[in-house]
Design a protein around this motif. Sequence first.
Motif, PDB file in Angstrom:
ATOM      1  N   GLU A  30      11.827   6.129   1.150  1.00 32.35           N
ATOM      2  CA  GLU A  30      12.070   5.105   2.053  1.00 32.35           C
ATOM      3  C   GLU A  30      11.658   5.403   3.590  1.00 32.35           C
ATOM      4  OE1 GLU A  30      16.053   3.997   1.289  1.00 32.35           O
ATOM      5  OE2 GLU A  30      15.610   2.884  -0.503  1.00 32.35           O
ATOM      6  N   ARG A  43       7.698   5.323   3.508  1.00 32.22           N
ATOM      7  CA  ARG A  43       7.399   3.887   3.433  1.00 32.22           C
ATOM      8  C   ARG A  43       7.900   3.094   4.599  1.00 32.22           C
ATOM      9  NH1 ARG A  43       5.336   2.370  -1.522  1.00 32.22           N
ATOM     10  NH2 ARG A  43       4.178   0.809  -0.127  1.00 32.22           N
ATOM     11  N   SER A  44       8.866   3.438   5.363  1.00 32.70           N
ATOM     12  CA  SER A  44       9.301   2.456   6.464  1.00 32.70           C
ATOM     13  C   SER A  44       8.428   2.896   7.641  1.00 32.70           C
ATOM     14  CB  SER A  44      10.944   2.705   6.900  1.00 32.70           C
ATOM     15  OG  SER A  44      11.084   4.126   7.274  1.00 32.70           O
ATOM     16  N   LEU A  45       8.023   4.118   7.648  1.00 32.85           N
ATOM     17  CA  LEU A  45       6.963   4.240   8.762  1.00 32.85           C
ATOM     18  C   LEU A  45       5.668   3.716   8.890  1.00 32.85           C
ATOM     19  CD1 LEU A  45       7.949   8.060   9.281  1.00 32.85           C
ATOM     20  CD2 LEU A  45       8.120   6.304  11.020  1.00 32.85           C
ATOM     21  N   GLY A  46       5.404   3.263   7.517  1.00 28.86           N
ATOM     22  CA  GLY A  46       4.094   2.589   7.132  1.00 28.86           C
ATOM     23  C   GLY A  46       3.325   3.166   6.514  1.00 28.86           C
ATOM     24  N   PHE A  47       3.669   4.550   5.703  1.00 31.80           N
ATOM     25  CA  PHE A  47       2.601   5.132   4.899  1.00 31.80           C
ATOM     26  C   PHE A  47       2.556   4.238   3.422  1.00 31.80           C
ATOM     27  CE2 PHE A  47       3.868   8.890   7.534  1.00 31.80           C
ATOM     28  CZ  PHE A  47       2.919   9.560   7.563  1.00 31.80           C
ATOM     29  N   SER A  48       1.711   4.191   3.027  1.00 30.20           N
ATOM     30  CA  SER A  48       1.424   3.639   1.557  1.00 30.20           C
ATOM     31  C   SER A  48       2.162   4.692   0.600  1.00 30.20           C
ATOM     32  CB  SER A  48      -0.226   3.607   1.092  1.00 30.20           C
ATOM     33  OG  SER A  48      -0.758   5.050   1.239  1.00 30.20           O
ATOM     34  N   ARG A 103      17.227  -4.345   4.563  1.00 31.12           N
ATOM     35  CA  ARG A 103      16.047  -3.579   3.801  1.00 31.12           C
ATOM     36  C   ARG A 103      15.184  -4.642   3.249  1.00 31.12           C
ATOM     37  NH1 ARG A 103      17.300   1.280   1.321  1.00 31.12           N
ATOM     38  NH2 ARG A 103      16.724   0.490  -0.472  1.00 31.12           N
ATOM     39  N   ASN A 135      12.002  -5.320   5.945  1.00 29.58           N
ATOM     40  CA  ASN A 135      10.644  -4.479   5.880  1.00 29.58           C
ATOM     41  C   ASN A 135      10.104  -4.403   4.553  1.00 29.58           C
ATOM     42  OD1 ASN A 135      12.611  -2.461   5.303  1.00 29.58           O
ATOM     43  ND2 ASN A 135      11.737  -1.088   6.602  1.00 29.58           N
ATOM     44  N   LEU A 142      11.695  -2.950   1.753  1.00 33.45           N
ATOM     45  CA  LEU A 142      12.109  -1.784   0.967  1.00 33.45           C
ATOM     46  C   LEU A 142      12.819  -2.376  -0.142  1.00 33.45           C
ATOM     47  CD1 LEU A 142      13.776   0.934   3.217  1.00 33.45           C
ATOM     48  CD2 LEU A 142      11.461   0.891   2.178  1.00 33.45           C
ATOM     49  N   LEU A 174      12.307  -5.708  -2.591  1.00 34.90           N
ATOM     50  CA  LEU A 174      11.326  -6.869  -2.575  1.00 34.90           C
ATOM     51  C   LEU A 174      12.251  -8.158  -2.839  1.00 34.90           C
ATOM     52  CD1 LEU A 174       8.583  -6.702  -2.502  1.00 34.90           C
ATOM     53  CD2 LEU A 174       8.334  -6.345  -5.090  1.00 34.90           C
ATOM     54  N   ILE A 216       1.379  -4.714   3.193  1.00 37.85           N
ATOM     55  CA  ILE A 216       2.780  -4.613   3.910  1.00 37.85           C
ATOM     56  C   ILE A 216       2.759  -3.102   4.820  1.00 37.85           C
ATOM     57  CG2 ILE A 216       3.634  -3.233   1.730  1.00 37.85           C
ATOM     58  CD1 ILE A 216       5.662  -5.526   4.499  1.00 37.85           C
ATOM     59  N   ASN A 217       1.871  -2.259   4.351  1.00 30.05           N
ATOM     60  CA  ASN A 217       2.066  -1.107   5.284  1.00 30.05           C
ATOM     61  C   ASN A 217       1.774  -1.206   6.673  1.00 30.05           C
ATOM     62  OD1 ASN A 217       2.599   0.446   2.706  1.00 30.05           O
ATOM     63  ND2 ASN A 217       0.457   0.594   2.183  1.00 30.05           N
ATOM     64  N   ARG A 244       4.772  -2.695   8.212  1.00 29.87           N
ATOM     65  CA  ARG A 244       5.988  -1.875   8.299  1.00 29.87           C
ATOM     66  C   ARG A 244       5.881  -0.947   9.590  1.00 29.87           C
ATOM     67  NH1 ARG A 244       6.116  -0.479   2.328  1.00 29.87           N
ATOM     68  NH2 ARG A 244       7.719  -1.725   1.344  1.00 29.87           N
ATOM     69  N   MET A 302      12.629   1.972  11.232  1.00 28.99           N
ATOM     70  CA  MET A 302      13.795   1.774  10.432  1.00 28.99           C
ATOM     71  C   MET A 302      14.796   3.024  10.593  1.00 28.99           C
ATOM     72  SD  MET A 302      14.579   0.520   6.766  1.00 28.99           S
ATOM     73  CE  MET A 302      16.307  -0.036   6.238  1.00 28.99           C
TER      74      MET A 302
END
Lengths: 249, 266, 251
Positions: free
Chosen positions: B167, B170-175, C56, C59, C61, C63, C83-84, C87, C92
């Motif tokens: 999480e 992903r929240s940082l923008g990594f795929s 959540r 962004n 996290l 869906l 989405i990347n 984000r 977060m």
Amino acid sequence: MKKIVALMLALMLALSVAMAAAETITVAFNPEYPPFESVDGKEYVGYDVDLIKAVAEKAGFEIEFEAMDFDAVIAAVQTNKNTIGVSGISITEERKLSVDFSDGYINAGLIVIIKKDSGYATTDDLKGKTIGVQLGTTSDFAAEEITGQSNVAQYKTFLSAIMDLQGDKVDAVIVDKPVGMAILASLKDDSLEIVDMGLQADWYGIEVNKDNPELLEKINAALKELEAAGFYEELAVKYFSTEEEAKAE
Amino acid sequence: MSIFEEWWLPIQTMIDNREPLNFFQNIYKEIYMNAIKDDRWLLYLDGLWVTLQVSFFAILAGTALGTILAVLRLPEVTELKYRGTNPMKKIGVAILHFLSGFAKFYIDLIRGTPLLLQVLIINFGIFGSIRIEKAIIGVIACGLNSAAYVAEIVRGGIMSVDKGQTEAGRSLGFSGPSTMLWIILPQAAKSALPSLCNEFIALIKETSILSYIALTELTKAGDYIRSRTYSAFTPYIISGALYLLLTLILTKLIGRMERRLRASDH
Amino acid sequence: MTTEKKSDILISVQKLEKHFNDGELKALRGVDADIHRGEVVVVIGPSGSGKSTFLRCLNLLELPTAGTISLGGVDITDPTVDINIHRQKMGMVFQHFNLFPHMTVLRNMTLAPMKLLKKSKEEAEKKARGLLERVNLADRADAYPSQLSGGQKQRIAIVRALCMEPEVMLFDEPTSALDPEMVGEVLDVMKELARSGMTMVCVTHEMGFAREVADRVLFMDEGKIVEEGTPAEIFSNPKEQRTKDFLNKVL
């Protein structure tokens, strides 16, 4: 009480005497080498099998066969006084340092199996080529002389060598003449052919533990008798379809 | 004449005369015949070198393929759904699902059959009529085998990483794949390393099976010398000692790697 | 109030629904909300009210099952949207910090800017060190997360997110896992961030923080926003009975 002990002692004595009398020799061998030794249904058959049966009868000992990998035969003989190796084993000077050999009983000659289209005719053609053999056989030693140790592919069974010849991973296979004849007859692969390059084979002998010279003597005596009686020729006729050349000299 | 031969000659004479050898003479006989004569010790080193090379590349291939298999088996892939309408992406997801199913089948198949059979099938079957170096067949066979075991080890390692790590990534923008590569796999590797070390050691020893396809690796080198000298055990003991040396070095290397990875949890 | 409310909308949430277990559990039942640029929004509510799920979802996290979320005018629930990229604009902060344990503090902060924003190492580290300075942790740049206290970890987690220069920061109960004596240091950082004009959405139980910093408070219960207003309105003069009951319990 005393009676029972005495009875038991007597029984044990009798048993050990009986065991000594019916001395059983284990024959270690690798029955994947027709026509010398193979399995037919549940029976072991072949030149070596008939020979050692005849020897045992003449020398007066019981035998029981124990099948194993070819390279396990060595250890079996060396670690057990009453085990002998009868498996198309070449007599070499170096091996004699570790085990005793009976007199040689056959020298069947070596042949080369190649792919027909490769056209190899002499040992010179095979210099530097990859030659497949069964590890530790007389073919192995011959191949090393032709093409050098690093070019010999040594397999646990020579059948693997034939398969890699069919798959073009080796250029030629060297094997005992009767063995090569037998396998080609059963494979019916027209792309393979047998070439006689006049290779010298080693004599085959029965491998005996160094701590059992009495047994060795018995075996040698029996072999002499059998040879004199023409038994070797009989076996050659029975097992080698092209008997003339394959005959023991 | 070398000093070794000078020591040997009287022993040879004794053997020829059937005189019994004492303990030390026996030991020297074994060492002379199985290592000194004809420079046979070189054959062990050649075999060791082949074993080392085959193991090294098989470990590399097995780890790479195993990691891919592990990722394919993750719930992120098996439960992946595509909600959009892009037909290419739809096909992509379908392919991933197929690969995931294949990965499971592959792991079951490889783990459920003996390595010896796999080696024989690859040599005589798959590459039955292709001329190809035995060492390469060895790398392929052992690598394919190891991959199945590595896959389960790595999968376990990945599952042991806290979900919060994904999480955070992903929240940082990594795929998804980048998160896996930069954040999850390094942590999974750390927890999987002891089991991986076991697998690598097992693989090094299992390369001995390649003697069945006439590859002259360490076991075969011992077999070869044994077929000449008819010494029952000495060549095996020498080969065995060299395997032990190899695995001890590997254990040491991985131990060092583990310690470095552990630098982060004081 | 230290920040002024701006009129342009950064995040717009419409009819947001989130169901779990094939609809057995409805965590969100139609949430509508707008987050304005520079606004600090605090979401409060009893546990199980759906406030964390709401955050959540912002962004993705989680869906969403239905509804739309737009960020800067782009509907990010549209599956064709990458989405990347979006984000990256939403930092977060998690209850359990989720620092990367295998990396130093500095590496934790520079990984994403270097990999995703293609910043040079020097540039990324300069930015990171500056932020560490701001939260008084400059001396811990080379430490690993396991060597830090909980409060330090959470401050690092905040600046890690800030390294990506987000447009909005989402806080998911950032002080809930902390020992009481460490709550203050984290809240101080959040207050400073709020003063700097950052758009923030915080799910928290810290009513003091909400009262002091929030521009707007959303009270959620049973998957819906029951009541919203300024802290003064919500805390001093709640209209809904459920809000009153909740506040009676926590205050």
